[in-house]
Design a protein around this motif. Structure first.
Motif, PDB file in Angstrom:
ATOM      1  N   PRO A   1     -32.141  37.928  -3.651  1.00  0.00           N
ATOM      2  CA  PRO A   1     -33.285  37.745  -4.553  1.00  0.00           C
ATOM      3  C   PRO A   1     -33.107  38.504  -5.860  1.00  0.00           C
ATOM      4  O   PRO A   1     -32.412  39.515  -5.927  1.00  0.00           O
ATOM      5  CB  PRO A   1     -34.469  38.306  -3.772  1.00  0.00           C
ATOM      6  CG  PRO A   1     -33.931  38.957  -2.559  1.00  0.00           C
ATOM      7  CD  PRO A   1     -32.494  38.612  -2.406  1.00  0.00           C
ATOM      8  N   SER A   2     -33.735  37.980  -6.892  1.00  0.00           N
ATOM      9  CA  SER A   2     -33.692  38.634  -8.196  1.00  0.00           C
ATOM     10  C   SER A   2     -35.076  38.505  -8.817  1.00  0.00           C
ATOM     11  O   SER A   2     -35.959  37.873  -8.240  1.00  0.00           O
ATOM     12  CB  SER A   2     -32.660  37.927  -9.077  1.00  0.00           C
ATOM     13  OG  SER A   2     -33.112  36.605  -9.321  1.00  0.00           O
ATOM     14  N   HIS A   3     -35.243  39.069  -9.994  1.00  0.00           N
ATOM     15  CA  HIS A   3     -36.535  38.935 -10.655  1.00  0.00           C
ATOM     16  C   HIS A   3     -36.863  37.480 -10.942  1.00  0.00           C
ATOM     17  O   HIS A   3     -38.022  37.079 -10.931  1.00  0.00           O
ATOM     18  CB  HIS A   3     -36.556  39.750 -11.954  1.00  0.00           C
ATOM     19  CG  HIS A   3     -36.678  41.213 -11.692  1.00  0.00           C
ATOM     20  ND1 HIS A   3     -37.864  41.793 -11.323  1.00  0.00           N
ATOM     21  CD2 HIS A   3     -35.753  42.199 -11.688  1.00  0.00           C
ATOM     22  CE1 HIS A   3     -37.671  43.077 -11.120  1.00  0.00           C
ATOM     23  NE2 HIS A   3     -36.397  43.357 -11.335  1.00  0.00           N
ATOM     24  N   GLN A   4     -35.825  36.698 -11.182  1.00  0.00           N
ATOM     25  CA  GLN A   4     -36.066  35.291 -11.482  1.00  0.00           C
ATOM     26  C   GLN A   4     -36.253  34.476 -10.196  1.00  0.00           C
ATOM     27  O   GLN A   4     -36.710  33.357 -10.231  1.00  0.00           O
ATOM     28  CB  GLN A   4     -34.877  34.698 -12.274  1.00  0.00           C
ATOM     29  CG  GLN A   4     -34.848  35.132 -13.720  1.00  0.00           C
ATOM     30  CD  GLN A   4     -34.516  36.614 -13.868  1.00  0.00           C
ATOM     31  OE1 GLN A   4     -33.600  37.104 -13.211  1.00  0.00           O
ATOM     32  NE2 GLN A   4     -35.266  37.338 -14.678  1.00  0.00           N
TER      33      GLN A   4
ATOM     34  N   ASN B   1     -37.622  35.565  -6.665  1.00  0.00           N
ATOM     35  CA  ASN B   1     -38.074  36.488  -5.615  1.00  0.00           C
ATOM     36  C   ASN B   1     -38.925  35.784  -4.564  1.00  0.00           C
ATOM     37  O   ASN B   1     -39.959  36.252  -4.136  1.00  0.00           O
ATOM     38  CB  ASN B   1     -38.801  37.708  -6.215  1.00  0.00           C
ATOM     39  CG  ASN B   1     -40.086  37.308  -6.918  1.00  0.00           C
ATOM     40  OD1 ASN B   1     -40.369  36.143  -7.083  1.00  0.00           O
ATOM     41  ND2 ASN B   1     -40.870  38.304  -7.309  1.00  0.00           N
ATOM     42  N   LEU B   2     -38.396  34.637  -4.144  1.00  0.00           N
ATOM     43  CA  LEU B   2     -39.004  33.907  -3.026  1.00  0.00           C
ATOM     44  C   LEU B   2     -39.169  34.828  -1.815  1.00  0.00           C
ATOM     45  O   LEU B   2     -38.329  35.696  -1.586  1.00  0.00           O
ATOM     46  CB  LEU B   2     -38.051  32.797  -2.577  1.00  0.00           C
ATOM     47  CG  LEU B   2     -38.053  31.470  -3.318  1.00  0.00           C
ATOM     48  CD1 LEU B   2     -37.003  30.569  -2.682  1.00  0.00           C
ATOM     49  CD2 LEU B   2     -39.430  30.836  -3.218  1.00  0.00           C
ATOM     50  N   PRO B   3     -40.220  34.604  -1.050  1.00  0.00           N
ATOM     51  CA  PRO B   3     -40.310  35.328   0.220  1.00  0.00           C
ATOM     52  C   PRO B   3     -39.071  35.045   1.074  1.00  0.00           C
ATOM     53  O   PRO B   3     -38.481  33.970   0.970  1.00  0.00           O
ATOM     54  CB  PRO B   3     -41.567  34.746   0.877  1.00  0.00           C
ATOM     55  CG  PRO B   3     -42.383  34.214  -0.260  1.00  0.00           C
ATOM     56  CD  PRO B   3     -41.393  33.757  -1.285  1.00  0.00           C
ATOM     57  N   ASP B   4     -38.722  36.003   1.918  1.00  0.00           N
ATOM     58  CA  ASP B   4     -37.501  35.867   2.722  1.00  0.00           C
ATOM     59  C   ASP B   4     -37.503  34.588   3.560  1.00  0.00           C
ATOM     60  O   ASP B   4     -36.495  33.890   3.649  1.00  0.00           O
ATOM     61  CB  ASP B   4     -37.345  37.089   3.624  1.00  0.00           C
ATOM     62  CG  ASP B   4     -37.015  38.343   2.827  1.00  0.00           C
ATOM     63  OD1 ASP B   4     -36.448  38.211   1.726  1.00  0.00           O
ATOM     64  OD2 ASP B   4     -37.322  39.454   3.314  1.00  0.00           O
ATOM     65  N   VAL B   5     -38.638  34.307   4.181  1.00  0.00           N
ATOM     66  CA  VAL B   5     -38.702  33.118   5.036  1.00  0.00           C
ATOM     67  C   VAL B   5     -38.529  31.853   4.203  1.00  0.00           C
ATOM     68  O   VAL B   5     -37.828  30.923   4.610  1.00  0.00           O
ATOM     69  CB  VAL B   5     -40.027  33.078   5.832  1.00  0.00           C
ATOM     70  CG1 VAL B   5     -40.200  31.726   6.515  1.00  0.00           C
ATOM     71  CG2 VAL B   5     -40.075  34.205   6.855  1.00  0.00           C
ATOM     72  N   SER B   6     -39.115  31.824   3.021  1.00  0.00           N
ATOM     73  CA  SER B   6     -38.977  30.642   2.159  1.00  0.00           C
ATOM     74  C   SER B   6     -37.523  30.457   1.754  1.00  0.00           C
ATOM     75  O   SER B   6     -37.018  29.331   1.673  1.00  0.00           O
ATOM     76  CB  SER B   6     -39.846  30.796   0.914  1.00  0.00           C
ATOM     77  OG  SER B   6     -41.173  31.089   1.269  1.00  0.00           O
TER      78      SER B   6
ATOM     79  N   PRO C   1     -36.431  40.240   7.229  1.00  0.00           N
ATOM     80  CA  PRO C   1     -36.155  41.064   6.041  1.00  0.00           C
ATOM     81  C   PRO C   1     -35.052  42.096   6.285  1.00  0.00           C
ATOM     82  O   PRO C   1     -34.145  42.261   5.456  1.00  0.00           O
ATOM     83  CB  PRO C   1     -37.501  41.740   5.757  1.00  0.00           C
ATOM     84  CG  PRO C   1     -38.529  40.799   6.334  1.00  0.00           C
ATOM     85  CD  PRO C   1     -37.875  40.232   7.572  1.00  0.00           C
TER      86      PRO C   1
ATOM     87  N   ARG D   1     -30.934  42.018   4.649  1.00  0.00           N
ATOM     88  CA  ARG D   1     -30.402  43.072   3.779  1.00  0.00           C
ATOM     89  C   ARG D   1     -29.275  43.854   4.439  1.00  0.00           C
ATOM     90  O   ARG D   1     -28.377  44.354   3.771  1.00  0.00           O
ATOM     91  CB  ARG D   1     -31.552  43.964   3.322  1.00  0.00           C
ATOM     92  CG  ARG D   1     -32.410  43.198   2.293  1.00  0.00           C
ATOM     93  CD  ARG D   1     -33.783  43.710   2.071  1.00  0.00           C
ATOM     94  NE  ARG D   1     -34.503  42.829   1.136  1.00  0.00           N
ATOM     95  CZ  ARG D   1     -35.174  41.738   1.487  1.00  0.00           C
ATOM     96  NH1 ARG D   1     -35.237  41.389   2.766  1.00  0.00           N
ATOM     97  NH2 ARG D   1     -35.776  40.997   0.588  1.00  0.00           N
TER      98      ARG D   1
END
Lengths: 653, 653
Positions: free
Chosen positions: B140-143, B145-150, B176, B180
């Motif tokens: 994920p990044s700032h652009q 940042n979808l939820p992990d499940v999504s 989560p 990571r």
């Protein structure tokens, strides 16, 4: 409740109020200033008024002379209205009505929006998620020794035209005993599929006919407070409601400190455990109060912000507070209530409102669902104001949302004498344009302890409209009054001197307090504007504003527009849904239509990260004025300021 | 294993056997009688044979003289075949081959039927219930940042064309951290919907690529024994299997005494607990043996009779044993394995085979599914023989079933020297037509301790075909041999005198023993006939017989037809599926097709209560003879008996 007409002189303003209102509150509601420092407790003795016609109850104190009393003087704060009245306010000097009337506008709260179940029914949107069916089954014989479950399913088909039924293990476990204990007369509880054509689950069986007992629980898990409602699924009525502090408060006041606690060993388990305890306590109190049996509760729906939801579900929230702010999930599956340790029957499924992002949570989605915003044609702004403000813009075709950190000013945080909206908080305020004496009204009509968010907005708006502070929130240094003073380099206005407070200190409003409020409202306003810009719209396109949150019910709309918290719209366009999160949870308890739609709505809600949006900072800086850098965005206020400023200057000169 | 040819003289019978077989067993398999009382342990010394050509290993004992040994005599029971042989059996007198050969037919067991996965695949029936997908997700990044499940669901869609996915709470909880910890390289475990078009559940996520590790467990819960298999879901192979006594045995030997124990306070919980303990023990042993990680086990399927199923699920079984014999349910929903206390991952669903009635349980449904009987055109009789025999007749279009109480004779119960098929049980038998000396072969080639069910069938069939007992099971009182005697009013045949046994008593077969066997086989045969009649068919319509149960593998088909246990069909039409219950559980682990079909099959299986069927008692009484009142129902046997009876009478005269 009876309504009476109260006419205030010399202002010649008339208002209709409920029986039992104090004259002080009636004056405030009418926009009439009466000096009052002590919040309505009767100790300052300043709110002396003359009852010219009609009668009040009480209001006679030792602050009034015998002669005063005989003439009809009373203390406005202790005078309870029992009939139509004419009340004259003593004014220091003869001033014209335009001056008298410039200081305050009548209070105008948002109209309260309640869910309308009849409308839902008329629109075919009322699809009960849980229903009960009574059955008198034939007893088994040698010629008919069907398994108990097959008998149940067969007769649900035969007598109630029920199809595609499935049975849970707990029901299978209890069915044989209940059938024989009840002479094969039982009630089956059916949970309907959210999506038509899916299976209906037989979730419970009870002896005898219990079809008139069918209840659900709706819960809003707030960071500070948890609210619950016990709902009759047959009538749609709320049978009991209860709120309690979220026991997680002991482990951190706000979301971030809770997340930090959750990261400690055992922290997540603990936070999960205590909030479940809070909810179980609320459930127990509601069941006790309503006399309802736990076994007749057939559903629980919960909504909360993303962190509260993850903590309640024991889902590690650590990545919510770390860039790039990733929540675990948006949608959660239905979960057996027992497995989350809810003290409910083992047939109860917990429905958890989905999240949009780390900072737009299930409480907001719930509000969008409960308010019906997602079903309307009107372009709507949904605004839930708290420490974090969440903004949703859209209608039935599209939805955009964002969260912004407003800071805790609206909840009294970062304000020298800020406090929550509890007893003793100054919730309403006006100021004499000549003497600059205040009129403080507190929650509970007691001597003030501090200032709550809605009171703060009114104060700052009033001071600004009166020209006592400028558009940067700085006090006019030229005004001569002991109430405006500089203490240790900070300029402040004394709302109440120590003797008229509960805290034996002067209660003041400082320039840094005002600055904090401006930054808070600036964040929210610029959030709304940025979101509108992102979707190619502007303020004039908004057809409706929905306010949510504990705060929203007390906000004076006119004042909120004066400080530039809300854009300048017709107050009729603004409604208040109260605890939108709880409202949505209640709606989901009542109809599968909402449960079905919520998944689509969640998918449709486009989240904007304001911090990643170029224009947000520009909008924010421009909003750090009262009401805004560009006064032309608030044309009505501009006109008022121009006319009143003129007469004020004339008066003061 | 190498095969060698052994020719027996003077019978002139030739058989091919595996290397390492004893000459005694080879003779039995060829249908050649050799006197042998001691079961094959070498102590009676009666099985002296002459090795005319070829060589054996062993077989030289003190029972043989030096001269004997030099001439080539050996003890058959201790002589291991290491090459082609010619063996001459010393016979007491010169008799013609027709007499020599009348005493025994070559053994003919049912052909073993194994599940054929390639066939399933070819027919498009191989639909894996659980599959794994490996994913390398962008961080994920700032652009973004979808939820992990999504993120997970989105990429399963994008890279693996997976749709309609749902995620369980345990997966949300662990996702989560695992993302990571693994650098966003994970494997998702997908449970496929049983019905096409329904949703796929993401039941587990694991760090890294674990797509080559995907296992399931199949369990047969027998009243006496519980069997498990650990199955590789990728290859279909059984990686480990294990059986253990059902720990419930301590609380009652049979189904009825278990139910009675379950009715005591705490009894049901206890029986549930101990059988889960047995299953957990088996799982642990299989995992240990195969070195497989518990987290890679993704499914468990269980089959058992109705009482065992209800006890395992903690569903009160009391109404199973009370008229009108009502089980709790037929179909059970999928249940989280953890909630039943199985020591498996919390992502594992337990699939429980459905029941038909109180006495036709999931073990039978499982056998019907596993054997493929429900998919075939052929009219099939499925027969699971134990204390209770379950009978299913039908094909892909219809199925009828019934249970009958055969009594425990086939498991050695109610037989004076009856025992289970364990070491020391006489499992094979023949008799010298002249001397009436026995040839006993025991499991483990040790001195006999008793008689197991399959041995009992062979004995009674042999004695009947030889005319030593009549069609009522009574011994011919005219035969002169010390082996047939009357003890305390009971006529019996001495299989082994005390000195040749392990139990220091004569092991005998009594007329009451034979009577018990006749009643047991009569119950089963008449059950099959009654069920055939109920559906308007007769024996000649049967195209296939499938035998199931531990017992079925050892049954000599010819002998079973002689006593009238099975109808007289071509042995090629008979197959043996072993533990049909375990086989079906294994098949359900491997393909959703079986899981989907089983619901339909359960609905299609019409249960007949034999006790409520008028003709059952008539059929039963008619079957209480060897092979039947009406010998014409067994025409081949009738012809044999007529020809052999004639020559036998000639010989004896």
């Amino acid at each position: 409740m009876k309504g009476y007409t109260v006419r205030f002189l010399p202002h010649d303003k008339t208002i209709t109020v409920d029986e039992g209102t104090t004259v002080l509150r009636a004056a405030m509601a009418a926009g009439v200033h009466i000096n009052a420092s002590c919040g309505g407790e009767g100790v300052c003795g300043k709110c002396r008024v003359l009852i010219e016609t009609g009668a009040v109850e009480g209001g006679i104190t030792e602050k009034l002379s015998r002669q005063d009393i005989e003439q009809g003087y009373r203390q406005a704060c202790l005078s309870t209205i029992r009939g139509d009245l004419t009340v004259r306010i003593p004014v220091e000097s003869v001033v014209d009505a335009s001056i008298l009337n410039m200081q305050s506008t009548p209070r105008r709260m948002a109209g309260i929006q309640e869910p309308d179940f009849n409308e839902l029914k008329e629109q075919g949107l009322f699809l009960p998620p849980v229903e009960k069916k009574y059955l008198e089954l034939p007893e088994p014989s040698h010629q008919d020794n069907l398994p108990d479950v097959s008998r149940l399913i067969g007769f649900l088909k035969l007598e109630h035209d029920e199809h595609r039924l499935v049975v849970s293990l707990p029901v299978i476990r209890k069915l044989p005993g209940i059938l024989r204990q009840s002479g094969f007369k039982i009630t089956a509880t059916l949970a309907r599929p959210v999506h038509p054509g899916r299976k209906t689950h037989i979730i419970n069986v009870q002896p005898g006919d219990t079809t008139d007992r069918n209840y659900a629980i709706a819960i809003d898990i707030g960071t500070t407070t948890v609210y619950g409602q016990l709902i009759d699924l047959i009538t749609g009525n709320v049978l009991a409601q209860f709120g309690d502090f979220n026991a997680q408060i002991s482990y951190g006041e706000d979301v971030i400190s809770r997340i930090m606690y959750a990261e400690k060993p055992g922290g997540l388990d603990k936070l999960h455990e205590v909030v479940i305890g809070t909810i179980n306590g609320i459930i127990a109190k509601m069941l006790k109060k309503s006399g309802i049996d736990r076994d007749d509760v057939n559903a629980i729906t919960l909504a909360g912000n993303t962190t509260m939801t993850q903590l309640m579900l024991k889902v590690d929230p650590r990545y919510i507070r770390r860039s790039p702010y990733v929540p675990a999930s948006t949608i959660y599956p239905p979960i057996m209530a027992k497995s989350l340790d809810f003290e409910l029957g083992d047939h109860v499924t917990a429905l958890v409102y989905p999240q949009i992002s780390s900072y737009v949570g299930g409480d907001i989605v719930s509000g969008v669902m409960g308010s019906g915003m997602y079903r309307t044609e009107e372009l709507t702004l949904y605004l839930d104001i708290g420490t974090n403000a969440e903004i949703v813009i859209g209608n039935k075709d599209w939805l955009a949302c964002a969260a912004c950190s407003a800071g805790p000013a609206f909840e009294g945080g970062g304000i020298t004498f800020g406090m929550r909206a509890t007893k003793g908080a100054i919730e309403d305020f006006s100021i004499d344009p000549i003497t600059l004496e205040p009129m403080n009204i507190t929650i509970g009509n007691v001597r003030p302890k501090g200032i709550c968010g809605s009171g703060l907005i009114i104060m700052v708006a009033t001071l600004f409209e009166m020209g006592i502070i400028d558009n940067k929130g700085k006090f006019n240094r030229d005004l001569k009054t002991p109430r405006i003073r500089e203490t240790e380099g900070i300029v402040e206005y004394v709302l109440a001197f120590a003797e008229n407070t509960q805290i034996d200190r002067d209660i003041v409003l400082t320039e840094p307090d005002i600055d904090n409020l401006i930054r808070a409202k600036g964040a929210i306003y610029s959030g709304c504007m940025t979101l509108l810009e992102e979707v190619g719209l502007n303020v004039n396109d908004l057809q409706r504003i929905i306010l949510a949150g504990g705060f929203g019910s007390y906000v004076d709309l006119a004042k909120a527009m004066v400080i530039g918290l809300l854009p300048e719209v017709n107050p009729d366009q603004v409604t208040y849904v109260g605890n939108g999160s709880l409202m949505g949870a209640r709606m989901s308890s009542l109809t599968n239509r909402i449960r079905r739609d919520v998944v689509d709505v969640t998918k449709r809600m486009t989240n904007f990260e304001l911090s990643e949006t170029r224009s947000y900072m520009d909008n924010y800086v421009a909003a750090l004025f009262l009401p805004h850098t560009d006064i032309n965005k608030f044309p009505k206020l501009k006109a008022r300021l121009e006319s009143r400023g003129k007469s004020h200057r004339e008066h003061l000169s």
